[in-house]
Design an enzyme around this catalytic site. Structure first.
Site, PDB file in Angstrom:
ATOM      1  N   GLY A 151     -85.662  41.849  33.644  1.00 24.81           N
ATOM      2  CA  GLY A 151     -85.944  43.222  33.014  1.00 24.81           C
ATOM      3  C   GLY A 151     -85.655  44.156  34.151  1.00 24.81           C
ATOM      4  O   GLY A 151     -84.601  44.007  34.859  1.00 24.81           O
TER       5      GLY A 151
ATOM      6  N   THR B  13     -55.124  19.770  42.972  1.00 30.76           N
ATOM      7  CA  THR B  13     -54.888  21.151  42.320  1.00 30.76           C
ATOM      8  C   THR B  13     -55.574  21.201  41.108  1.00 30.76           C
ATOM      9  O   THR B  13     -55.862  22.221  40.809  1.00 30.76           O
ATOM     10  CB  THR B  13     -53.097  20.921  42.433  1.00 30.76           C
ATOM     11  OG1 THR B  13     -52.703  20.862  43.561  1.00 30.76           O
ATOM     12  CG2 THR B  13     -52.750  22.336  41.583  1.00 30.76           C
TER      13      THR B  13
ATOM     14  N   GLU C 154     -59.081  33.701  46.010  1.00 29.35           N
ATOM     15  CA  GLU C 154     -58.497  32.426  45.963  1.00 29.35           C
ATOM     16  C   GLU C 154     -57.776  32.337  44.599  1.00 29.35           C
ATOM     17  O   GLU C 154     -57.989  31.019  44.165  1.00 29.35           O
ATOM     18  CB  GLU C 154     -59.664  31.628  46.381  1.00 29.35           C
ATOM     19  CG  GLU C 154     -60.464  31.742  47.477  1.00 29.35           C
ATOM     20  CD  GLU C 154     -59.443  30.967  48.586  1.00 29.35           C
ATOM     21  OE1 GLU C 154     -59.029  29.744  48.324  1.00 29.35           O
ATOM     22  OE2 GLU C 154     -59.190  31.296  49.656  1.00 29.35           O
ATOM     23  N   GLY C 155     -57.284  33.114  43.931  1.00 24.19           N
ATOM     24  CA  GLY C 155     -56.663  32.724  42.516  1.00 24.19           C
ATOM     25  C   GLY C 155     -57.622  33.331  41.507  1.00 24.19           C
ATOM     26  O   GLY C 155     -58.929  32.614  41.356  1.00 24.19           O
ATOM     27  N   THR C 156     -57.205  34.274  40.618  1.00 23.35           N
ATOM     28  CA  THR C 156     -58.215  34.840  39.526  1.00 23.35           C
ATOM     29  C   THR C 156     -58.636  33.730  38.540  1.00 23.35           C
ATOM     30  O   THR C 156     -57.819  32.821  38.583  1.00 23.35           O
ATOM     31  CB  THR C 156     -57.771  36.295  39.213  1.00 23.35           C
ATOM     32  OG1 THR C 156     -56.363  35.601  38.361  1.00 23.35           O
ATOM     33  CG2 THR C 156     -57.314  37.128  40.006  1.00 23.35           C
TER      34      THR C 156
ATOM     35  N   SER D  57     -51.800  37.724  43.335  1.00 20.26           N
ATOM     36  CA  SER D  57     -51.939  36.580  42.400  1.00 20.26           C
ATOM     37  C   SER D  57     -50.189  35.964  42.728  1.00 20.26           C
ATOM     38  O   SER D  57     -49.945  34.584  42.678  1.00 20.26           O
ATOM     39  CB  SER D  57     -52.032  36.800  40.842  1.00 20.26           C
ATOM     40  OG  SER D  57     -53.121  37.205  40.811  1.00 20.26           O
TER      41      SER D  57
ATOM     42  N   GLN E  64     -89.726  31.402  24.002  1.00 16.65           N
ATOM     43  CA  GLN E  64     -88.726  30.144  24.024  1.00 16.65           C
ATOM     44  C   GLN E  64     -87.398  30.847  24.048  1.00 16.65           C
ATOM     45  O   GLN E  64     -86.574  30.335  24.684  1.00 16.65           O
ATOM     46  CB  GLN E  64     -88.620  29.730  22.419  1.00 16.65           C
ATOM     47  CG  GLN E  64     -87.824  28.378  22.623  1.00 16.65           C
ATOM     48  CD  GLN E  64     -87.978  27.717  21.114  1.00 16.65           C
ATOM     49  OE1 GLN E  64     -87.980  28.503  19.964  1.00 16.65           O
ATOM     50  NE2 GLN E  64     -88.159  26.435  21.164  1.00 16.65           N
TER      51      GLN E  64
HETATM   52  C1  LIG Z   1     -63.325  40.901  49.030  1.00 17.80           C
HETATM   53  C2  LIG Z   1     -61.949  40.084  48.734  1.00 17.80           C
HETATM   54  C3  LIG Z   1     -61.594  39.429  49.866  1.00 17.80           C
HETATM   55  C4  LIG Z   1     -60.473  38.770  49.760  1.00 17.80           C
HETATM   56  N1  LIG Z   1     -60.101  37.691  50.841  1.00 17.80           N
HETATM   57  C5  LIG Z   1     -58.442  37.406  50.836  1.00 17.80           C
HETATM   58  C6  LIG Z   1     -58.162  36.769  52.141  1.00 17.80           C
HETATM   59  O1  LIG Z   1     -58.713  36.512  52.936  1.00 17.80           O
HETATM   60  N2  LIG Z   1     -56.639  36.500  52.160  1.00 17.80           N
HETATM   61  C7  LIG Z   1     -55.906  36.898  51.233  1.00 17.80           C
HETATM   62  O2  LIG Z   1     -54.930  36.568  51.470  1.00 17.80           O
HETATM   63  N3  LIG Z   1     -56.328  37.594  50.047  1.00 17.80           N
HETATM   64  C8  LIG Z   1     -57.576  37.919  49.998  1.00 17.80           C
HETATM   65  N4  LIG Z   1     -57.928  38.414  48.732  1.00 17.80           N
HETATM   66  C9  LIG Z   1     -57.066  38.817  47.757  1.00 17.80           C
HETATM   67  C10 LIG Z   1     -57.334  37.771  46.656  1.00 17.80           C
HETATM   68  O3  LIG Z   1     -56.897  36.692  46.664  1.00 17.80           O
HETATM   69  C11 LIG Z   1     -56.431  38.680  45.388  1.00 17.80           C
HETATM   70  O4  LIG Z   1     -57.242  40.020  45.092  1.00 17.80           O
HETATM   71  C12 LIG Z   1     -56.441  37.937  43.996  1.00 17.80           C
HETATM   72  O5  LIG Z   1     -55.387  36.863  44.307  1.00 17.80           O
HETATM   73  C13 LIG Z   1     -55.897  38.696  43.017  1.00 17.80           C
HETATM   74  O6  LIG Z   1     -54.700  39.382  43.512  1.00 17.80           O
HETATM   75  P1  LIG Z   1     -54.780  41.279  43.208  1.00 17.80           P
HETATM   76  O7  LIG Z   1     -55.775  41.715  43.718  1.00 17.80           O
HETATM   77  O8  LIG Z   1     -53.413  41.657  43.746  1.00 17.80           O
HETATM   78  O9  LIG Z   1     -54.428  41.226  41.423  1.00 17.80           O
HETATM   79  P2  LIG Z   1     -53.142  41.077  40.747  1.00 17.80           P
HETATM   80  O10 LIG Z   1     -52.422  39.649  41.149  1.00 17.80           O
HETATM   81  O11 LIG Z   1     -52.532  42.311  40.711  1.00 17.80           O
HETATM   82  O12 LIG Z   1     -53.658  40.795  39.194  1.00 17.80           O
HETATM   83  C14 LIG Z   1     -54.189  42.024  38.534  1.00 17.80           C
HETATM   84  C15 LIG Z   1     -54.805  41.204  37.228  1.00 17.80           C
HETATM   85  O13 LIG Z   1     -53.666  40.572  36.495  1.00 17.80           O
HETATM   86  C16 LIG Z   1     -53.762  38.984  36.156  1.00 17.80           C
HETATM   87  N5  LIG Z   1     -52.831  38.349  36.464  1.00 17.80           N
HETATM   88  C17 LIG Z   1     -51.850  38.472  37.406  1.00 17.80           C
HETATM   89  N6  LIG Z   1     -50.913  37.640  37.095  1.00 17.80           N
HETATM   90  C18 LIG Z   1     -51.160  36.951  36.115  1.00 17.80           C
HETATM   91  C19 LIG Z   1     -50.884  35.963  35.229  1.00 17.80           C
HETATM   92  N7  LIG Z   1     -49.557  35.075  35.606  1.00 17.80           N
HETATM   93  N8  LIG Z   1     -51.260  35.592  34.086  1.00 17.80           N
HETATM   94  C20 LIG Z   1     -52.243  36.238  33.690  1.00 17.80           C
HETATM   95  N9  LIG Z   1     -53.064  37.168  34.587  1.00 17.80           N
HETATM   96  C21 LIG Z   1     -52.389  37.345  35.388  1.00 17.80           C
HETATM   97  C22 LIG Z   1     -54.973  39.008  37.514  1.00 17.80           C
HETATM   98  O14 LIG Z   1     -55.818  37.919  36.874  1.00 17.80           O
HETATM   99  C23 LIG Z   1     -55.796  40.153  37.389  1.00 17.80           C
HETATM  100  O15 LIG Z   1     -56.840  40.147  36.381  1.00 17.80           O
HETATM  101  C24 LIG Z   1     -59.373  38.935  48.760  1.00 17.80           C
HETATM  102  C25 LIG Z   1     -59.747  40.120  47.679  1.00 17.80           C
HETATM  103  C26 LIG Z   1     -61.036  40.420  47.829  1.00 17.80           C
HETATM  104  C27 LIG Z   1     -61.354  41.429  46.634  1.00 17.80           C
END
Ligand SMILES: Cc1cc2nc3c(=O)[nH]c(=O)nc-3n(C[C@H](O)[C@H](O)[C@H](O)COP(=O)(O)OP(=O)(O)OC[C@H]3O[C@@H](n4cnc5c(N)ncnc54)[C@H](O)[C@@H]3O)c2cc1C
Length: 441
Positions: A339, A313, A363-365, A132, A279
């Site tokens: 089920g 954005t 692509e951003g959580t 992130s 329903q």
């Molecule tokens: C199958 C897969 C394919 C992917 N493909 C690519 C790719 O092609 N290229 C690439 O560059 N990346 C890729 N990614 C990486 C993906 O973009 C990251 O996993 C994602 O951005 C989250 O980063 P992280 O896993 O390091 O989690 P972290 O950033 O460590 O976050 C951990 C947790 O903390 C939360 N968090 C972090 N910062 C904040 C904040 N400021 N406020 C609130 N909550 C926060 C997050 O939402 C998450 O719940 C891929 C990931 C997966 C799993």
């Protein structure tokens, strides 16, 4: 003018993508998911059918289609298999920094190869210790004469084990955060590029995901997509254009889960009738349909805005957040309608559930999308309503005041309006002192 009608060209693209999804993707999706393998022959067919790389501008020989078209196409592919759709769409993600960069020479060198020679390009910001927090990149780029030397590791890279080219984001100094970030196009067969083992994943197992190591990789300056200080913005602009499409992944997956659930509900009998007669089940279907429609509208709106203004954005974050969360909710409810059978590998919903779980992460959580949306609402949004303390007075019909004549004073704490020459010593409702009152007329 507001118009929700697709053009004849967009409808034709939708039909073409739907046909491809039903004939080429759906029949093989579960097989390759089980095998945990990306089917290159299907990617090749997508390339040949003109379903990949649709965003390459006409100036470079491409179709030059916009994000609305990408969203329409992606919904269809993701309905059949979100994993394969990820692999097909990944070329657009990898290419976006090249399209957005100022490096026309690199575009001229690489776009024709991607367009004509089935070359794959992936996108690499994430690392083992950050995702992130893009400003926290640690992969180092050191200037060396006319080149940069890249050293570090990227992780989670979709198609990283298949791609010919990699858009790599690195930093000249991790301590400088955003100011140090730069971006390059790197060729996967250059000395020092090492591909890790495929990462074993819960879902989207038809898409290849690996770590990439850069061990003193020499990158010519001609391959700089963003110089130091410009890379962070380039990454954010890229996400602004790719997030609406992740919303479309959610729409497609949710739509097919809904369709499977409708079919099952009409055939499954319980208590002497199809479960679709209850329903409780009908309301689930209604919720699903409403969510798919809502997510599609938001996704297309963000895509449209990207095509019109280039900077979607905020709406990109909304589309990504809603589309991906809707997908999880809808697929989960579809599984409920199935089920026990929903929980098996014999029906498609368990795979969809595993596949869509990823959408809220890459692509951003979802949390990051909320950070972006909240940042906008709290700092830039222009309210229409007056501030609470400036709400209109009801002098002529204020049931709370015996005499509403004279100057008016509003308590900033509880909203009570006092009429009189002076504010009261103390608010009769919340007991705050005179200083809490503001003269409002
Ligand atoms: C199958 C897969 C394919 C992917 N493909 C690519 C790719 O092609 N290229 C690439 O560059 N990346 C890729 N990614 C990486 C993906 O973009 C990251 O996993 C994602 O951005 C989250 O980063 P992280 O896993 O390091 O989690 P972290 O950033 O460590 O976050 C951990 C947790 O903390 C939360 N968090 C972090 N910062 C904040 C904040 N400021 N406020 C609130 N909550 C926060 C997050 O939402 C998450 O719940 C891929 C990931 C997966 C799993």
């Amino acid at each position: 003018m507001l118009d929700f009608t697709l053009t004849p060209e967009q409808l034709a693209l939708q039909q073409k993508a739907r046909k491809f999804a039903l004939e080429e993707v759906l029949p093989v999706a579960w097989y390759y998911d089980e095998k945990d393998e990306t089917p290159l022959p299907v990617l090749r067919k997508a390339f040949d059918a003109g379903i990949m790389n649709i965003d390459i501008p006409e100036a470079y020989g491409g179709q030059g289609l916009g994000l609305v078209e990408a969203a329409i196409l992606t919904e269809e592919l993701a309905a059949a298999c979100p994993g394969l759709a990820t692999s097909i769409f990944d070329n657009s993600l990898g290419m976006e920094p090249l399209l957005l960069s100022k490096n026309e020479d690199a575009r001229k060198r690489y776009l024709p190869r991607i367009l004509n020679d089935f070359k794959m390009i992936c996108f690499a910001t994430s690392e083992p210790t950050m995702g992130s927090d893009v400003a926290g990149i640690r992969c180092m780029a050191r200037a060396d004469g006319d080149d940069f030397i890249l050293t570090g590791t990227k992780y989670w890279i979709t198609n990283g084990g298949l791609a010919d080219y990699i858009t790599v984001f690195a930093t000249v100094d991790p301590k400088t955060q955003h100011e140090g970030i730069c971006a390059f196009i790197v060729e996967a067969d250059w000395p020092g590029v090492k591909v890790g083992r495929p990462i074993p994943k819960m879902g989207q197992r038809c898409s290849n995901t690996v770590g990439l190591k850069f061990d003193n990789v020499r990158v010519p300056k001609a391959n700089v997509l963003a110089p130091p200080g410009k890379g962070f913005v380039l990454a954010m602009k890229t996400f602004g254009r790719t997030r609406p499409i992740i919303g479309a992944f959610g729409v497609g997956a949710a739509r097919s889960a809904m369709e499977f659930a409708m079919d099952y509900a009409q055939k499954r009998q319980a208590f002497g009738m199809p479960v679709s007669g209850f329903q409780a089940i009908q309301f689930k279907i209604a919720e699903m349909y409403q969510k798919v429609e809502t997510a599609r509208l938001l996704t297309l709106k963000a895509a449209w805005e990207a095509d019109q203004t280039g900077d979607p954005t905020l709406n990109a974050s909304i589309a990504k957040m809603v589309g991906t969360e809707v997908a999880l909710e809808v697929v989960n409810e579809a599984l409920q309608i199935f089920g026990g059978y929903g929980y098996t590998k014999m029906y498609p919903v368990e795979k969809l559930l595993r596949d869509v779980r990823l959408l809220r992460i890459y692509e951003g959580t979802s949390e990051v999308q909320r950070v972006i949306i909240a940042g906008y609402v709290m700092s830039q949004y222009q309210p229409v309503m007056p501030a609470l303390e400036d709400l209109p007075l009801h002098r002529d019909n204020d049931p709370l005041a015996a005499d509403a004549s004279g100057p008016a004073w509003r308590c900033r704490i509880c909203g009570h309006v006092h009429y009189g020459d002076e504010a009261p010593d103390e608010c009769p409702y919340c007991f705050f002192p005179q200083s809490a009152f503001k003269k409002v007329s």
